[in-house]
Scaffold this active site. Structure first.
Site, PDB file in Angstrom:
ATOM      1  N   PRO A 223       0.821  -1.208   0.000  1.00 49.81           N
ATOM      2  CA  PRO A 223       0.000   0.000   0.000  1.00 49.81           C
ATOM      3  C   PRO A 223       0.862   1.268   0.000  1.00 49.81           C
ATOM      4  CG  PRO A 223      -0.712  -1.503   1.730  1.00 49.81           C
ATOM      5  CD  PRO A 223       0.526  -2.079   1.139  1.00 49.81           C
ATOM      6  N   GLU A 444      15.615   3.464  27.759  1.00 45.57           N
ATOM      7  CA  GLU A 444      15.958   3.859  26.387  1.00 45.57           C
ATOM      8  C   GLU A 444      17.469   3.962  26.219  1.00 45.57           C
ATOM      9  OE1 GLU A 444      13.867   3.736  24.007  1.00 45.57           O
ATOM     10  OE2 GLU A 444      12.189   3.446  25.381  1.00 45.57           O
TER      11      GLU A 444
END
Ligand code: ADP
Ligand code: MG
Ligand code: ZN
Length: 630
Positions: A223, A444
């Site tokens: 797509p 993180e």
């Protein structure tokens, strides 16, 4: 199943006659429509009783007051003791105040727009009674008319119109002005389609040579890679009409409609030749036939058969080309792909770095970019994005720049938009406790340090503790160049990088959180494929699928998967233990600044005279996001 009645043929008009009010089948449809409409109105009325507004987070009143103090609120609604506030970035919070606590002045002093709500009375009951009554009356009148019609009522004016025909007006006719130059990248696809353009433009040339003209082209690609766009560009280049229809529109609930719509579409196209018929999502009609003999497939099968009949029925002089698009070529019926049908396939792929630069260029046209905007850098940060995503990035950036009152679109507007398109908009108002903020920062930074230290890992591009979408923080990394093959060491590096978040939590806090769920999911997926698909474990070169192996091998495979993940976790822990001081100091810094980019990370890790020169600045591909989920 068309009725034997032929509509009056008018030689000039290619349009089918308008549906007649006197046609019983049309009236029947109307009846169904009215019934559906009645249902919808009922539903709408019913759902008005509930609050289906934006998502409202529960919080306590002191949190609301502190948000007001920080000028993070734009409006507040007070309804009895319930206070609903909207933050400056659009989040809704609800809290309960104490009896007698007056907040109106407090909010107004802090520039918050206050509404004191009247108690909600809801939709008065008489409204729905009247609405339902009116619809009921309409139904009765319609039924009455139908009965009169079919018992051979008044004079025989308008002919009955076959049902399928009346819907032909819904084919989308256009004369696209899009040209190949508006489709960036995809040079092979354009070259293939150039021939179609020639054929549509100069049919005599080909006919004189006795050439068999291509009738069908199948565009295959994920797509957003420009299948619709490039088809329209073919029509634009050739200067011909473009009829578009979606495969799913063909498959309707009335038996026979799909097939007769196909017939109408091709008839109309031939009358308006030269032209292009574009069938989007052809897999909706063109799936393999003869599976289970369920009645539900009849309609689709008839539609597909009709499509095949029409394509075979093209004569040499029918100057019509059918272009179909799909992202699932594997499920298509083989009959569709035979010579003379969709025998040409054109692939559209996600763009590489050069493609991304030119797509960004096309969509930057007409947008005021600051002179220092570097499209090449953006292309490197957007690996894995489709053309539609890139168009979206530029649009988001334009919106951001306008909202920030910039004269021109700046690089930071664009870089922020990339993250928005990848991971959703920032949720600065997402309220975390101080302890949670620290965990997110260390988590993180754990990812980032492991990835930066392991040679097989993709370069880290950005570490951020700002919540986006579902993630509380993100580490963005991307490989240094467009890649088609991944080495085993690289996969092991990816696994270790994914483990870095959880490993940092364990080393620093001695406890672990739910924040690694997404990492675990991705890691399990990689490790499973290494063992079961890529033959990268001691079990050897076996394809191990759940339904093709014995229980013993399956158990062994699971053990190998778990071994890979365990080893990756150990690698991550070793690296972070070795660099514990850096982990602490950079995480604490990250808590303050919220976002660190690649250059800064290297500076912090290796110092100014360190390995800064090694900061990779080559083109990345397939961006991976290690979010920690909420
Ligand atoms: P698909 O039909 O493959 O899903 P579309 O043709 O609908 O994709 O693409 C959606 C939008 O994305 C286009 O309207 C265009 O703005 C943008 N786009 C996609 N591919 C390209 C490309 N190669 N060049 C320029 N724009 C593109
Ligand atoms: Mg499309
Ligand atoms: Zn994580």
């Amino acid at each position: 199943m068309e009725s034997g009645n032929k509509p009056p043929k008018s030689p000039r008009s290619s349009r089918p006659p308008l549906p007649s009010w006197r046609n019983p089948r049309f009236l029947l449809l109307m009846l169904v429509c009215v019934a559906v409409f009645a249902g919808l109105v009922e539903f709408a009325l019913a759902s008005r009783q509930h609050d289906n507004g934006p998502i409202v987070h529960q919080t306590n009143i002191s949190q609301v007051l502190s948000l007001a103090d920080q000028h993070k609120l734009s409006s507040a609604t007070i309804n009895g003791n319930t206070v609903v506030v909207v933050t400056t970035n659009g989040q809704h919070y609800s809290a309960t105040k104490e009896d007698g606590q007056t907040l109106t002045q407090y909010f107004r002093d802090r520039n918050v727009a206050v509404t004191v709500a009247q108690p909600d009375t809801g939709t008065p009951a008489w409204v729905s009674i009247v609405a339902e009554g009116a619809l009921f009356a309409l139904l009765i009148v319609l039924a009455f008319v139908i009965i009169r019609r079919s018992s051979g009522g008044a004079g025989n004016t308008g002919q009955a119109v076959p049902f399928g025909r009346s819907r032909a007006v819904r084919f989308n006719e256009s004369h696209p002005t899009v040209m190949f130059k508006d489709v960036a990248g995809a040079p092979e696809a354009k070259e293939e389609l150039q021939e179609i353009v020639h054929f549509l433009k100069y049919p005599e040339k080909f006919q004189k040579m006795g050439a068999r003209i291509p009738k069908g082209v199948l565009l295959v690609g994920p797509p957003g890679t420009g299948k619709t766009l490039i088809s329209r560009a073919v029509a634009g280049e050739a200067g011909v009409a473009f009829y578009s229809v979606s495969g799913s529109e063909f498959v309707e609930m009335f038996v026979g409609v799909g097939a007769s719509r196909v017939r109408d579409l091709f008839k109309m196209a031939k009358e308006n030749a030269p032209c292009i018929i574009f069938i989007d999502e052809i897999d909706a009609v063109g799936r393999q036939r003869g599976g289970m003999p369920t009645t539900g497939n009849d309609e689709r099968e008839q539609t597909l058969n009709q499509l095949l009949v029409e394509m075979d029925g093209f004569s040499k002089h029918d100057n019509v080309v059918v272009i179909a698009a799909t992202n699932r070529p594997d499920v298509l019926d083989q009959a569709l792909l035979r010579p003379g049908r969709f025998d040409r396939q054109v692939m559209l792929e996600k763009p590489d770095v050069a493609g991304r630069i030119s797509i960004l260029g096309v969509h930057a046209e007409g947008k005021p970019l600051a002179p220092n905007v570097n499209l090449e850098r953006l292309a490197k940060q957007t690996a894995g994005m489709s053309g539609a995503d890139l168009a979206n990035v530029l649009n988001e950036a334009a919106i951001l720049a306008a909202r920030r009152d910039h004269e021109l679109i700046q690089q930071p507007d664009l870089e922020e938009s990339i993250l928005r398109v990848m991971a959703g908009p920032e949720r600065k108002s997402h309220v975390l406790t101080e302890a949670e903020k620290a965990i997110v920062a260390y988590h993180e930074m754990g990812h980032a340090i492991v990835m930066r230290m392991l040679p097989g890992c993709d370069p880290v591009q950005k570490v951020s503790t700002i919540s986006r979408g579902m993630a509380l923080g993100i580490t963005v990394s991307a490989p240094a160049e467009d890649r088609a093959l991944l080495r085993r060491t690289e996969l092991l590096g990816k696994l270790a990088g994914l483990m870095g978040g959880r490993a940092a939590e364990e080393i620093i806090f001695g406890d672990i959180t739910t924040g690694a769920a997404q990492d675990i999911k991705m890691a399990t997926n990689i490790a499973r494929r290494m063992v079961r698909e890529f033959g990268m474990s001691p079990l050897g070169m076996l394809l191990i699928e759940d339904d093709n192996v014995g229980p013993q091998l399956a158990t062994q495979a699971d053990a190998e998967v778990s071994l890979l993940v365990d080893q990756a976790y150990k690698t991550a822990k070793d690296i972070l233990t070795e660099h514990r001081e850096k982990l602490v100091s950079i995480s604490e810094y990250l808590m303050q600044v919220e976002t660190i980019d690649a250059q800064e990370l290297d500076l912090l890790l290796f110092g100014p005279a360190g390995r800064l020169a090694e900061v990779p600045d080559t083109s990345p591909d397939a961006v991976t996001l290690e979010g920690i989920s909420a």
